[in-house]
Design a protein around this motif. Structure first.
Motif, PDB file in Angstrom:
ATOM      1  N   VAL A 189       0.786  -1.120   0.056  1.00 36.65           N
ATOM      2  CA  VAL A 189       0.070  -0.030  -0.090  1.00 36.65           C
ATOM      3  C   VAL A 189       0.984   1.149   0.100  1.00 36.65           C
ATOM      4  N   ALA A 190       1.730   1.266   0.919  1.00 33.89           N
ATOM      5  CA  ALA A 190       3.055   2.419   0.931  1.00 33.89           C
ATOM      6  C   ALA A 190       3.367   2.576  -0.419  1.00 33.89           C
ATOM      7  N   ALA A 191       3.893   1.570  -1.278  1.00 32.76           N
ATOM      8  CA  ALA A 191       4.549   1.838  -2.249  1.00 32.76           C
ATOM      9  C   ALA A 191       3.528   2.335  -3.446  1.00 32.76           C
ATOM     10  N   ALA A 192       2.155   1.903  -3.344  1.00 27.07           N
ATOM     11  CA  ALA A 192       1.170   2.366  -4.253  1.00 27.07           C
ATOM     12  C   ALA A 192       0.805   3.943  -4.105  1.00 27.07           C
ATOM     13  N   ALA A 193       1.086   4.449  -2.918  1.00 25.69           N
ATOM     14  CA  ALA A 193       0.794   5.859  -2.902  1.00 25.69           C
ATOM     15  C   ALA A 193       1.932   6.839  -3.447  1.00 25.69           C
TER      16      ALA A 193
END
Length: 206
Positions: A189-193
């Motif tokens: 999720v963090a990488a998608a932001a």
């Protein structure tokens, strides 16, 4: 009982249209920060400006109105009414606002289409899979036309396939112009932001 200091030196500057992940270990202050951003809690010190408004100066009724028109919330546990239909769950916020029935139906249909669940309005929410429940929760948040989606560990109870599906959904909504702020410990999720804010013992860093 002594007070617990959840945040200290916590500073965040978030702009319209961003997809921001707030990351950090359990107990680091992520959810507290999200609750303050969503006007669910007031900070004991410091200031919070939302669209040039110092929210610390607002009354409770003013905060409630600002929260209702600004934010849509998605939580780790979708908090759906299991015995009600998917459509009834999506329409909850609209009912509170007094939106007429026919208009609610149009908005519910549109919101479910946005999350890839067209045709599921009559399905009992309790019969949905975990991934479907989270997409229903996103549809419920979108139905009230918020300016910002706030999500607290939205993939925490999902398998990898459902996680990837929800991430793709959030990215698509953000690409359409929605500001999204997600609390997460999930590196996917963090990488998608588009940007991450890390909290360590109540202190933020980009």
């Amino acid at each position: 009982m002594a007070a617990t200091l959840a945040l200290r030196q916590a500073t965040a500057d978030i702009h319209r249209g961003e997809f921001v992940a707030i990351a950090g270990a359990s107990g680091s202050g992520k959810t507290t920060l999200l609750s303050i951003l969503g006007l669910l809690d007031r900070p004991s010190s410091g200031s919070y400006w939302l669209d040039d408004v110092n929210v610390g100066l607002l009354s409770e009724s003013q905060l409630n109105r600002l929260r209702a028109r600004t934010f849509g919330f998605v939580f780790q546990n979708s908090y759906l009414l299991a015995e009600e239909s998917v459509g009834e769950n999506v329409a909850l916020g609209l009912k509170v606002r007094g939106v007429p029935s026919l208009q609610r139906q149009v908005i519910v249909k549109r919101s479910l289409a946005q999350v890839g669940l067209m045709g599921t309005a009559d399905k009992r929410a309790g019969e949905c899979s975990g991934g479907e429940k989270q997409r229903v929760a996103v549809a419920r948040a979108l139905a009230t036309a918020p300016e910002v989606i706030l999500a607290d560990e939205p993939t925490g109870a999902l398998d990898l396939a459902s996680t990837n599906q929800l991430i793709a959904l959030l990215r698509r909504i953000n690409a359409d112009g929605m500001t999204i702020i997600v609390v997460t410990h999930d590196p996917l999720v963090a990488a998608a932001a588009t940007r991450s804010i890390t909290i360590t013992d109540g202190v933020t860093s980009d």
